[in-house]
Design a protein around this motif. Structure first.
Motif, PDB file in Angstrom:
ATOM      1  N   ARG A 136       0.847  -1.200   0.000  1.00  0.00           N
ATOM      2  CA  ARG A 136       0.000   0.000   0.000  1.00  0.00           C
ATOM      3  C   ARG A 136       0.874   1.238   0.000  1.00  0.00           C
ATOM      4  NH1 ARG A 136      -5.505   0.531   3.127  1.00  0.00           N
ATOM      5  NH2 ARG A 136      -6.048   2.632   2.560  1.00  0.00           N
ATOM      6  N   PHE A 137       0.557   2.167  -0.905  1.00  0.00           N
ATOM      7  CA  PHE A 137       1.329   3.381  -1.049  1.00  0.00           C
ATOM      8  C   PHE A 137       0.432   4.599  -0.907  1.00  0.00           C
ATOM      9  CE2 PHE A 137       3.461   0.101  -3.457  1.00  0.00           C
ATOM     10  CZ  PHE A 137       4.763   0.204  -2.991  1.00  0.00           C
ATOM     11  N   THR A 138       0.989   5.675  -0.378  1.00  0.00           N
ATOM     12  CA  THR A 138       0.288   6.947  -0.290  1.00  0.00           C
ATOM     13  C   THR A 138       0.789   7.818  -1.436  1.00  0.00           C
ATOM     14  OG1 THR A 138       0.198   6.754   2.106  1.00  0.00           O
ATOM     15  CG2 THR A 138      -0.177   8.941   1.178  1.00  0.00           C
ATOM     16  N   PRO A 139      -0.084   8.120  -2.417  1.00  0.00           N
ATOM     17  CA  PRO A 139       0.379   8.904  -3.566  1.00  0.00           C
ATOM     18  C   PRO A 139       0.748  10.337  -3.172  1.00  0.00           C
ATOM     19  CG  PRO A 139      -1.989   8.558  -3.691  1.00  0.00           C
ATOM     20  CD  PRO A 139      -1.491   7.771  -2.516  1.00  0.00           C
ATOM     21  N   LEU A 140       1.721  10.885  -3.901  1.00  0.00           N
ATOM     22  CA  LEU A 140       2.078  12.288  -3.701  1.00  0.00           C
ATOM     23  C   LEU A 140       0.914  13.157  -4.134  1.00  0.00           C
ATOM     24  CD1 LEU A 140       5.723  12.242  -5.078  1.00  0.00           C
ATOM     25  CD2 LEU A 140       4.979  12.182  -2.697  1.00  0.00           C
ATOM     26  N   VAL A 141       0.733  14.277  -3.457  1.00  0.00           N
ATOM     27  CA  VAL A 141      -0.417  15.133  -3.743  1.00  0.00           C
ATOM     28  C   VAL A 141      -0.036  16.605  -3.622  1.00  0.00           C
ATOM     29  CG1 VAL A 141      -1.270  15.112  -1.360  1.00  0.00           C
ATOM     30  CG2 VAL A 141      -2.867  15.488  -3.205  1.00  0.00           C
ATOM     31  N   ASP A 142      -0.653  17.429  -4.464  1.00  0.00           N
ATOM     32  CA  ASP A 142      -0.580  18.884  -4.357  1.00  0.00           C
ATOM     33  C   ASP A 142      -2.005  19.381  -4.229  1.00  0.00           C
ATOM     34  OD1 ASP A 142       2.257  19.460  -4.688  1.00  0.00           O
ATOM     35  OD2 ASP A 142       2.003  18.776  -6.745  1.00  0.00           O
ATOM     36  N   ILE A 143      -2.222  20.368  -3.359  1.00  0.00           N
ATOM     37  CA  ILE A 143      -3.554  20.947  -3.176  1.00  0.00           C
ATOM     38  C   ILE A 143      -3.459  22.448  -3.393  1.00  0.00           C
ATOM     39  CG2 ILE A 143      -5.479  21.298  -1.581  1.00  0.00           C
ATOM     40  CD1 ILE A 143      -4.590  18.696  -0.174  1.00  0.00           C
ATOM     41  N   PHE A 144      -4.337  22.955  -4.258  1.00  0.00           N
ATOM     42  CA  PHE A 144      -4.378  24.374  -4.575  1.00  0.00           C
ATOM     43  C   PHE A 144      -5.764  24.906  -4.240  1.00  0.00           C
ATOM     44  CE2 PHE A 144      -1.636  22.170  -7.576  1.00  0.00           C
ATOM     45  CZ  PHE A 144      -0.433  22.834  -7.402  1.00  0.00           C
TER      46      PHE A 144
ATOM     47  N   ALA B 228     -12.672  27.251  -6.022  1.00  0.00           N
ATOM     48  CA  ALA B 228     -12.548  25.799  -5.827  1.00  0.00           C
ATOM     49  C   ALA B 228     -11.208  25.418  -5.206  1.00  0.00           C
ATOM     50  CB  ALA B 228     -12.689  25.095  -7.171  1.00  0.00           C
ATOM     51  N   PHE B 229     -11.177  24.188  -4.714  1.00  0.00           N
ATOM     52  CA  PHE B 229      -9.928  23.529  -4.358  1.00  0.00           C
ATOM     53  C   PHE B 229      -9.589  22.595  -5.512  1.00  0.00           C
ATOM     54  CE2 PHE B 229     -11.635  24.443  -0.147  1.00  0.00           C
ATOM     55  CZ  PHE B 229     -10.512  24.877   0.547  1.00  0.00           C
ATOM     56  N   THR B 230      -8.311  22.444  -5.811  1.00  0.00           N
ATOM     57  CA  THR B 230      -7.857  21.480  -6.812  1.00  0.00           C
ATOM     58  C   THR B 230      -6.876  20.554  -6.132  1.00  0.00           C
ATOM     59  OG1 THR B 230      -8.123  23.103  -8.589  1.00  0.00           O
ATOM     60  CG2 THR B 230      -6.737  21.185  -9.058  1.00  0.00           C
ATOM     61  N   VAL B 231      -7.136  19.247  -6.241  1.00  0.00           N
ATOM     62  CA  VAL B 231      -6.281  18.221  -5.642  1.00  0.00           C
ATOM     63  C   VAL B 231      -5.654  17.440  -6.788  1.00  0.00           C
ATOM     64  CG1 VAL B 231      -6.212  16.210  -4.114  1.00  0.00           C
ATOM     65  CG2 VAL B 231      -7.826  18.077  -3.644  1.00  0.00           C
ATOM     66  N   VAL B 232      -4.327  17.386  -6.819  1.00  0.00           N
ATOM     67  CA  VAL B 232      -3.599  16.711  -7.891  1.00  0.00           C
ATOM     68  C   VAL B 232      -2.802  15.561  -7.288  1.00  0.00           C
ATOM     69  CG1 VAL B 232      -1.920  17.000  -9.750  1.00  0.00           C
ATOM     70  CG2 VAL B 232      -3.432  18.906  -9.138  1.00  0.00           C
ATOM     71  N   LEU B 233      -3.117  14.328  -7.723  1.00  0.00           N
ATOM     72  CA  LEU B 233      -2.451  13.131  -7.197  1.00  0.00           C
ATOM     73  C   LEU B 233      -1.641  12.452  -8.287  1.00  0.00           C
ATOM     74  CD1 LEU B 233      -5.687  12.958  -5.918  1.00  0.00           C
ATOM     75  CD2 LEU B 233      -4.362  11.436  -4.497  1.00  0.00           C
ATOM     76  N   ASP B 234      -0.451  11.997  -7.938  1.00  0.00           N
ATOM     77  CA  ASP B 234       0.383  11.225  -8.857  1.00  0.00           C
ATOM     78  C   ASP B 234       0.049   9.747  -8.704  1.00  0.00           C
ATOM     79  OD1 ASP B 234       1.742  13.467  -9.792  1.00  0.00           O
ATOM     80  OD2 ASP B 234       3.294  13.312  -8.256  1.00  0.00           O
TER      81      ASP B 234
END
Length: 112
Positions: A16-24, A29-35
């Motif tokens: 199990r891995f926790t993906p990297l994320v950026d939140i703007f 709105a909020f934008t959540v970007v996951l790798d």
């Protein structure tokens, strides 16, 4: 915590891995970007329950399965029924629009 999967009549744990994320955040709105590299779109699940946004995905590589999981607490100011998702080139982008009442607005001043 690892996810379980049934294989050949026995339960196995998936890495199990926790993906990297950026939140703007901007006014609307909020934008959540996951790798999520190497994940096929059909193997991604996004859900909202109560005040929690959950993202889960599976990736298979060389007969090994990987499980990605990440959850976020979201404020009441988010319009849950208008959340959208787009997946392109290993990147999942979620847009969480704010309620109009929470968005800034200009107040016009009337002449007396």
């Amino acid at each position: 915590m690892a996810a379980s999967v049934q294989k050949s009549g026995r339960s196995e744990e998936l890495p199990r891995f926790t993906p990297l994320v950026d939140i703007f955040e901007n006014a609307r709105a909020f934008t959540v970007v996951l790798d999520l590299p190497g994940v096929v779109k059909d193997q991604i699940q996004v859900s909202v329950e109560g005040g929690t946004l959950e993202v889960e995905a599976r990736r298979e590589q060389d007969s090994v399965s990987f499980h990605y999981a990440r959850s976020f607490s979201i404020p009441d100011s988010i319009e849950r029924d208008k959340i959208s998702a787009e997946y392109k080139a290993g990147v999942l982008t979620l847009t969480l629009p704010k309620n109009e009442a929470q968005q800034p607005r200009r107040i016009q001043i009337q002449a007396a």
